[in-house]
Motif scaffolding. Structure first.
Motif, mmCIF file in Angstrom:
data_model
loop_
_atom_site.group_PDB
_atom_site.id
_atom_site.type_symbol
_atom_site.label_atom_id
_atom_site.label_comp_id
_atom_site.label_asym_id
_atom_site.label_seq_id
_atom_site.Cartn_x
_atom_site.Cartn_y
_atom_site.Cartn_z
ATOM 1 N N THR A 113 0.837 -1.204 0.000
ATOM 2 C CA THR A 113 0.000 0.000 0.000
ATOM 3 C C THR A 113 0.868 1.249 0.000
ATOM 4 O O THR A 113 0.578 2.226 -0.692
ATOM 5 N N GLY A 114 1.950 1.232 0.772
ATOM 6 C CA GLY A 114 2.858 2.371 0.818
ATOM 7 C C GLY A 114 3.546 2.623 -0.509
ATOM 8 O O GLY A 114 3.783 3.783 -0.893
ATOM 9 N N LEU A 115 3.902 1.558 -1.212
ATOM 10 C CA LEU A 115 4.501 1.705 -2.539
ATOM 11 C C LEU A 115 3.595 2.522 -3.446
ATOM 12 O O LEU A 115 4.034 3.472 -4.120
ATOM 13 N N GLN A 143 16.534 -8.659 4.973
ATOM 14 C CA GLN A 143 17.640 -7.756 5.282
ATOM 15 C C GLN A 143 18.203 -7.084 4.032
ATOM 16 O O GLN A 143 18.888 -6.059 4.123
ATOM 17 N N GLU A 144 17.898 -7.639 2.862
ATOM 18 C CA GLU A 144 18.370 -7.032 1.622
ATOM 19 C C GLU A 144 17.696 -5.694 1.326
ATOM 20 O O GLU A 144 18.146 -4.949 0.449
ATOM 21 N N TYR A 145 16.623 -5.385 2.053
ATOM 22 C CA TYR A 145 15.855 -4.166 1.787
ATOM 23 C C TYR A 145 15.667 -3.365 3.068
ATOM 24 O O TYR A 145 14.559 -3.290 3.617
ATOM 25 N N PRO A 146 16.741 -2.745 3.582
ATOM 26 C CA PRO A 146 16.607 -1.964 4.820
ATOM 27 C C PRO A 146 15.768 -0.711 4.598
ATOM 28 O O PRO A 146 15.658 -0.200 3.481
ATOM 29 N N ALA A 265 4.405 -1.939 -10.666
ATOM 30 C CA ALA A 265 4.962 -2.080 -9.323
ATOM 31 C C ALA A 265 6.483 -2.217 -9.373
ATOM 32 O O ALA A 265 7.195 -1.653 -8.525
ATOM 33 N N ILE A 266 6.992 -2.959 -10.332
ATOM 34 C CA ILE A 266 8.444 -3.093 -10.482
ATOM 35 C C ILE A 266 9.066 -1.729 -10.771
ATOM 36 O O ILE A 266 10.059 -1.326 -10.145
ATOM 37 N N GLU A 267 8.477 -0.996 -11.703
ATOM 38 C CA GLU A 267 8.995 0.326 -12.047
ATOM 39 C C GLU A 267 8.979 1.258 -10.834
ATOM 40 O O GLU A 267 9.967 1.940 -10.539
ATOM 41 N N ALA A 268 7.855 1.292 -10.110
ATOM 42 C CA ALA A 268 7.754 2.164 -8.941
ATOM 43 C C ALA A 268 8.724 1.728 -7.849
ATOM 44 O O ALA A 268 9.360 2.571 -7.186
ATOM 45 N N GLY A 269 8.864 0.422 -7.640
ATOM 46 C CA GLY A 269 9.761 -0.077 -6.603
ATOM 47 C C GLY A 269 11.203 0.280 -6.872
ATOM 48 O O GLY A 269 11.961 0.629 -5.954
ATOM 49 N N GLN A 272 11.740 4.051 -6.276
ATOM 50 C CA GLN A 272 11.687 4.397 -4.851
ATOM 51 C C GLN A 272 12.805 3.754 -4.031
ATOM 52 O O GLN A 272 12.961 4.068 -2.849
ATOM 53 N N GLY A 273 13.558 2.841 -4.623
ATOM 54 C CA GLY A 273 14.617 2.155 -3.885
ATOM 55 C C GLY A 273 14.140 0.960 -3.095
ATOM 56 O O GLY A 273 14.902 0.385 -2.322
#
Length: 288
Positions: A113-115, A143-146, A265-269, A272-273
């Protein structure tokens, strides 16, 4: 033969499938996890189930990090991002620009939802996610996504913090928003229509995933489960259409309808990092 362990929440789209105890000649063990997001971590980290509901961003992070999961073309839940941000009653629907420098609560920064909310704030309103202080209840599952530096953890339930004024806005699932406050956007319908005109899809949240082992060893189970879910999706879509739901179809099935929102979603992710931008070939992510 070992039963197939499945976690799917009780939705109109899953109702028909959940009445069955066999798919593809295999027995099914329905695992009840409430709330269903508590199944996400075990599925991402250790593939605790054979088939599971899983949020879209969680799936993408898991696959990119090398977890052996695949996506079935089914969307179980979703909402327009404008439906998912509330401010306290009496704030007066101040609009996205008002959020700059303010504190926004969200269960987890990596929540799907935040994405979508961050995508709407930036792409439609020019409010960058780095301009907000994000307050969460949960940390990242992988842990790969702090979390970024502008994220802090709350020791209290976010709804209580929000109600006493410790948060300026709250990100919640679309179905809960109206009971917790008033919309951030002054023209909710107009902002939602602008999203649909620009992006063409209602954002997806919860999807259906399976382990790669089940795909390779018992694919017929996934085919029969998908057929049952597709019947439920069509029934729920008809019900939503008759009720005049805001926006386009929320529940969806089939790659023609599901893949465009996955690509968005892939593009937005990546922007956004929240994703690194690797490992998303169709043949690696899709069950078929």
């Amino acid at each position: 033969m070992t039963p197939i362990r499945v976690v799917l929440g009780p939705y109109p789209a899953t109702a028909r499938a959940r009445t069955r105890n066999r798919f593809g000649g295999a027995d099914v063990e329905w695992c009840e996890v409430r709330p269903v997001h508590r199944a996400f971590g075990p599925m991402m980290l250790e593939q605790a189930y054979d088939v599971s509901e899983l949020a879209l961003l969680a799936l993408l992070q898991a696959v990119e990090a090398g977890r052996p999961l695949v996506l079935l073309p089914v969307v179980l839940t979703g909402a327009l991002p404008q439906q998912c941000v509330v401010v306290r009653e009496g704030t007066g629907r101040p609009g996205p620009a008002w959020l700059r420098g303010r504190r926004v609560g969200i269960r987890s920064y990596g929540q799907t939802t935040g994405l979508w909310v961050r995508q709407a704030l930036w792409a439609q309103d020019g409010v960058h996610w780095s301009e907000l202080a994000w307050v969460t209840e949960e940390g990242p599952r992988l842990q790969e996504y702090p979390d970024p530096e502008n994220v802090e953890r709350s020791r209290e339930a976010l709804q209580r913090v929000f109600e006493r004024g410790g948060l300026d806005a709250l990100v919640v699932p679309g179905g809960q928003a109206s009971s917790l406050g008033e919309p951030l956007w002054p023209d909710l319908a107009g902002a939602a229509a602008a999203w649909l005109e620009r992006f063409g899809v209602v954002p997806a949240n919860h999807m259906v995933v399976a382990t790669r082992r089940v795909l390779e060893e018992r694919k017929e189970v996934l085919w029969e489960l998908y057929d049952a879910l597709a019947e439920g999706v069509e029934a729920e879509r008809a019900e939503r259409a008759s009720a005049g739901a805001l926006g386009g179809p929320v529940v969806r099935c089939g790659w023609d309808e599901v893949w465009p929102v996955v690509e968005l979603a892939i593009e937005a992710g990546v922007v956004q990092g929240s994703l690194h931008g690797t490992g998303f070939a169709k043949e690696g992510l899709r069950a078929w």
